[in-house]
Design an enzyme around this catalytic site. Structure first.
Site, PDB file in Angstrom:
ATOM      1  N   CYS A 168      17.834 -33.156  10.555  1.00 57.97           N
ATOM      2  CA  CYS A 168      17.602 -31.879  11.229  1.00 57.97           C
ATOM      3  C   CYS A 168      18.921 -31.112  11.304  1.00 57.97           C
ATOM      4  O   CYS A 168      19.927 -31.666  11.768  1.00 57.97           O
ATOM      5  CB  CYS A 168      17.055 -32.113  12.633  1.00 57.97           C
ATOM      6  SG  CYS A 168      17.030 -30.610  13.643  1.00 57.97           S
ATOM      7  N   LYS A 183      -8.385   5.113  11.909  1.00 56.69           N
ATOM      8  CA  LYS A 183      -8.601   4.763  10.501  1.00 56.69           C
ATOM      9  C   LYS A 183      -8.658   3.242  10.427  1.00 56.69           C
ATOM     10  O   LYS A 183      -7.636   2.563  10.472  1.00 56.69           O
ATOM     11  CB  LYS A 183      -7.485   5.328   9.624  1.00 56.69           C
ATOM     12  CG  LYS A 183      -7.777   5.141   8.140  1.00 56.69           C
ATOM     13  CD  LYS A 183      -6.795   5.907   7.285  1.00 56.69           C
ATOM     14  CE  LYS A 183      -7.152   5.874   5.812  1.00 56.69           C
ATOM     15  NZ  LYS A 183      -7.378   4.554   5.265  1.00 56.69           N
ATOM     16  N   ASP A 208       0.820  -1.214   0.000  1.00 54.43           N
ATOM     17  CA  ASP A 208       0.000   0.000   0.000  1.00 54.43           C
ATOM     18  C   ASP A 208       0.852   1.261   0.000  1.00 54.43           C
ATOM     19  O   ASP A 208       0.538   2.244  -0.664  1.00 54.43           O
ATOM     20  CB  ASP A 208      -0.899   0.031   1.237  1.00 54.43           C
ATOM     21  CG  ASP A 208      -2.011  -0.992   1.130  1.00 54.43           C
ATOM     22  OD1 ASP A 208      -2.824  -1.073   2.047  1.00 54.43           O
ATOM     23  OD2 ASP A 208      -2.046  -1.708   0.103  1.00 54.43           O
ATOM     24  N   ASP A 264       0.597   4.365  -2.472  1.00 53.26           N
ATOM     25  CA  ASP A 264       0.383   5.742  -2.023  1.00 53.26           C
ATOM     26  C   ASP A 264       1.426   6.678  -2.608  1.00 53.26           C
ATOM     27  O   ASP A 264       1.121   7.803  -2.986  1.00 53.26           O
ATOM     28  CB  ASP A 264       0.442   5.827  -0.491  1.00 53.26           C
ATOM     29  CG  ASP A 264      -0.778   5.185   0.161  1.00 53.26           C
ATOM     30  OD1 ASP A 264      -1.764   4.944  -0.557  1.00 53.26           O
ATOM     31  OD2 ASP A 264      -0.721   4.923   1.377  1.00 53.26           O
TER      32      ASP A 264
HETATM   33  S1  IVH Z   1     -13.982   9.467   6.659  1.00 52.86           S
HETATM   34  C1  IVH Z   1     -15.435  12.241   3.367  1.00 52.86           C
HETATM   35  N1  IVH Z   1     -13.212   8.112   8.781  1.00 52.86           N
HETATM   36  O1  IVH Z   1     -10.435   5.374   4.831  1.00 52.86           O
HETATM   37  C2  IVH Z   1     -14.743  11.422   4.414  1.00 52.86           C
HETATM   38  N2  IVH Z   1     -12.758   7.165   6.643  1.00 52.86           N
HETATM   39  O2  IVH Z   1     -10.393   7.609   2.175  1.00 52.86           O
HETATM   40  C3  IVH Z   1     -14.975   9.979   4.207  1.00 52.86           C
HETATM   41  N3  IVH Z   1     -11.675   4.958   6.746  1.00 52.86           N
HETATM   42  O3  IVH Z   1     -11.724   3.870   2.472  1.00 52.86           O
HETATM   43  C4  IVH Z   1     -14.113   9.060   4.961  1.00 52.86           C
HETATM   44  N4  IVH Z   1     -11.600   4.807   8.928  1.00 52.86           N
HETATM   45  O4  IVH Z   1     -13.433   3.662   4.384  1.00 52.86           O
HETATM   46  C5  IVH Z   1     -13.248   8.140   7.435  1.00 52.86           C
HETATM   47  N5  IVH Z   1     -12.652   7.021  10.756  1.00 52.86           N
HETATM   48  C6  IVH Z   1     -12.686   7.051   9.415  1.00 52.86           C
HETATM   49  C7  IVH Z   1     -12.175   5.999   8.619  1.00 52.86           C
HETATM   50  C8  IVH Z   1     -12.222   6.099   7.229  1.00 52.86           C
HETATM   51  C9  IVH Z   1     -11.325   4.209   7.779  1.00 52.86           C
HETATM   52  C10 IVH Z   1     -11.461   4.571   5.336  1.00 52.86           C
HETATM   53  C11 IVH Z   1     -12.620   4.802   4.447  1.00 52.86           C
HETATM   54  C12 IVH Z   1     -11.978   5.064   3.109  1.00 52.86           C
HETATM   55  C13 IVH Z   1     -10.687   5.692   3.486  1.00 52.86           C
HETATM   56  C14 IVH Z   1     -10.784   7.199   3.380  1.00 52.86           C
END
Ligand code: IVH
Length: 693
Positions: A430, A118, A32, A36
């Site tokens: 072994c 997240k 990932d 990124d």
């Molecule tokens: S907010 C407009 N809050 O991270 C804002 N996203 O790009 C929308 N994700 O795949 C997202 N934890 O599913 C938000 N606490 C959190 C999150 C979260 C995981 C994921 C989400 C998306 C990516 C955001």
């Protein structure tokens, strides 16, 4: 030299390819963090040369494609992505705060933020109409997702009806994820059955949500956390994002407790630090934290840049996957004699520590991944899990990337294979004790047959026994165990409790004080729990969760030691392989002696009578489904019941415990009423399930 035009085109094609691999095929080719970096590079290029931004650029949409098999769902409000900061330092958080203040033209303000975790799973939109869950969809490309209502309904935590909210439309957005314990339990089960295991909880969540058969989806238990809203009609919004989360929690939607309302940049930094320290001990995977401006009015003023809100940012933790080079491939002997090929790596910082060894699991895996000496590989280290080689990167798709030696990423001409065939490589012996090695029918691993004669196995058995999740003996690390075993001070587990300060202090690099501490730690570890003790014994196939199940079921060690394989099969999740392994282990006089000595030396725990027959909350109960339920399909209702141990039968008899009836129920309902079998509607069923939890 590549110009920005060609470079942007190259990046777009490359990112599109990786999007497809990741979202559509669930088979990413690069870590990932690497993805990124590519994405950021393209964003930066496009920011510097806006004329280069094409409508089909991956920066202009959120990755992903609709799979065949699920109906497409057009999102009423697009599901957006958020900007990601990857700095390990505070810089990311402070830069976000500075940007927010600048955009608001309030350079001196102390902006209020909500900090969230997240979650590392799959974004899901839950659509409630009049408080009833009518549809669940994945994010897909952000505009159109997949209808995964059936599978999402098998997630126990997601309410089918909101408590105290009957707004015409309320879309709840959040992440479906697989808890670590559910992931481990699932894999333990799969391994015992010789079935394929999941790579990581994220893939487990994605696979479960996209499973076409909801009964199979129910076997891979998922969880959910809400983090926002989609379309809303007829529900007065609170003033703040945190207010929304509180309201959702009050409606019965799971919202993570681990969140905070803070002020200013330092508040963000504080949260990031605190969570970084907690990361490994959380019951689920996260890949960072998310900061959001709390006031909805301010969010509105800040608005969006293309597809990302200006009021939110994700601050990632150090990646758990990195690229590095394989220097050699060694073979190590584990606790149960298992011979594991281990890649010796160019040291790399991954998952928060420097890693120089990573497991290749076994001969077949090494062959399948075709890992060769000199190859560039993806290494993964997540939490406490042993670092592993995920796969080989065969070509560097983007040789022009700054700061990277392109040659390093190509398989060197004539890259050397270490012989995959372990038997041939080791001459059948072994590498530690010289006992012969065996690979039983149907097994993937070669094992040293030396048992505790083999010093490698003895060392590993002791380290496992002392481990944090086992007897938790602080200070008993690799080095020390090595000295104790090689010096002949320990022959078996009970010898540990015969060590004294004088003996220990006589060892190399061991001060009197450390010796005293170790003896105290040993003494302290004697008071334990039955499940820890069982796990510590290191019986094959008895992981932490099986140990817990055994302890809960039997309550007493003697009962477990006397249990026949048939008795053991009554324990939830214990299959024939595990049952046999436990019975075999306790049939061995040597093992019974070890247990007796440990108890005589003072190792103890509390015992109870055990839960004789109780397994799942509905086991032993028979249900019959009839008619059409308002929201649940028959398959989904069946999956919900079976996941809790109930039997779902096709016809009503005196032995039926409940009939669940919906619209146009026919003769089965009549029969139930005739026999006096209790009848439930969908809500009644859901209430029953909740009350049984
Ligand atoms: S907010 C407009 N809050 O991270 C804002 N996203 O790009 C929308 N994700 O795949 C997202 N934890 O599913 C938000 N606490 C959190 C999150 C979260 C995981 C994921 C989400 C998306 C990516 C955001």
């Amino acid at each position: 030299m590549t110009g920005p035009v060609e470079r942007a085109a190259q990046l777009r094609a490359e990112i599109a390819r990786h999007n497809h691999q990741y979202y559509a095929l669930d088979a990413p080719l690069i870590p990932d963090a690497e993805y990124d970096r590519l994405f950021r590079e393209l964003q930066t290029l496009e920011a510097a040369h806006p004329e280069q931004r094409t409508p089909d650029s991956p920066t202009q949409r959120v990755g992903g494609q609709v799979l065949d098999g699920f109906a497409p769902v057009r999102h009423a409000v697009p599901m957006l992505s958020i900007r990601t900061e990857t700095d390990i330092s505070d810089a990311g958080a402070l830069a976000f705060d500075a940007r927010v203040r600048r955009e608001l033209e309030q350079p001196e303000a102390q902006v209020e933020y909500v900090c969230e975790l997240k979650f590392d799973g799959l974004a899901i939109n839950l659509r409630y109409e009049q408080g009833v869950l009518v549809q669940a969809a994945t994010r897909g490309d952000g505009e159109t997702g997949e209808d995964v209502t059936q599978n999402v309904r098998t997630i126990h935590q997601i309410p089918l009806r909101l408590q105290g909210c009957d707004a015409p439309v309320l879309e709840v957005r959040g992440e479906a994820y697989m808890a670590r314990s559910d992931f481990e339990r699932y894999n333990e089960k799969q391994r015992a059955l010789g079935l394929p295991t999941l790579v990581n909880p994220r893939n487990g969540a994605a696979g479960s949500i996209r499973q076409l058969d909801p009964a199979l989806a129910a076997r891979r238990p998922l969880s959910f956390f809400a983090y926002g809203l989609g379309e809303v009609q007829g529900w007065p919004l609170p003033d703040t994002h945190n207010g929304i989360l509180d309201a959702l929690a009050a409606f019965g939607v799971p919202v993570c407790e681990e969140r905070a309302v803070v002020r200013g940049g330092p508040g963000l930094v504080g949260f990031h630090e605190r969570i970084a320290g907690l990361r490994d001990s959380l019951p689920f995977d996260i890949d960072g934290v998310v900061y959001k401006v709390n006031s909805l009015a301010l969010q509105q003023r800040l608005g969006f840049v293309t597809r990302e809100p200006r009021w939110a940012v994700a601050h990632k933790f150090p990646a758990e996957e990195q690229l590095t080079v394989v220097r050699d491939i060694d073979i190590q002997v584990g606790r149960t004699g298992k011979l594991t090929p281990v890649a010796k790596l160019e040291p790399v910082f991954v998952g928060g520590t420097t890693v120089s060894n990573a497991t290749l699991h076994n001969e077949d895996e090494t062959r399948r991944k075709d890992v060769r000496i000199g190859d560039t590989v993806i290494v993964r280290r997540a939490g406490d899990v042993i670092p592993e080689v995920v796969g080989v990167v065969l070509e560097n798709p983007l040789p022009a990337r700054s700061g990277v030696d392109a040659e390093q990423y190509r398989r060197a001409e004539g890259a050397r294979r270490a012989p995959f065939d372990l038997y041939a490589r080791l001459g059948g012996k072994c590498p530690v004790c010289g006992s012969h090695i065996v690979r039983e029918e149907g097994e993937v691993d070669w094992r040293c047959s030396g048992g505790l004669v083999c010093a490698a196995q003895r060392k590993q058995a002791i380290l496992h026994f002392a481990g944090r999740r086992a007897m938790d003996i602080e200070g008993l690390g690799d080095r020390l165990v090595e000295q104790l075993v090689d010096g002949g001070l320990i022959h078996s587990l009970p010898d540990l409790y015969r060590l004294d300060v004088a003996t220990l202090a006589g060892l190399e690099r061991m001060a009197e004080k450390s010796a005293q501490n170790l003896v105290a730690a040993l003494e302290h570890s004697k008071t334990t729990t039955l499940n820890r003790f069982l796990y510590a014994l290191g019986i094959r196939h008895v992981g932490e969760s099986t140990a817990k199940d055994l302890a809960r079921h039997f309550g007493r060690l003697d009962a477990i030691m006397q249990a026949t394989p048939e008795d053991l099969l009554a324990v939830p999740d214990v299959g024939p392989v595990v049952a046999q392994s436990i019975a075999d282990s306790f049939a061995e006089p040597h093992n019974r002696e070890v247990v007796a000595q440990l108890r005589a030396l003072g190792v103890s725990w509390e015992e109870h009578d055990g839960l004789s027959a109780v397994t799942l909350p509905l086991s032993g109960k028979t249900f019959v489904l009839t008619g059409t339920l308002p929201t649940l399909s028959r398959d989904a209702a069946k999956a919900l019941l079976e996941a809790r141990g109930a039997k779902v039968a096709g016809s009503v008899s005196k032995r039926t415990d409940f009939v669940v009836a919906g619209a146009e129920a026919g003769s089965k309902l009549d029969k139930a009423l005739q026999l006096g079998v209790p009848v439930l509607d969908e809500q009644g069923l859901m209430d029953k399930l909740r009350e049984m939890e």
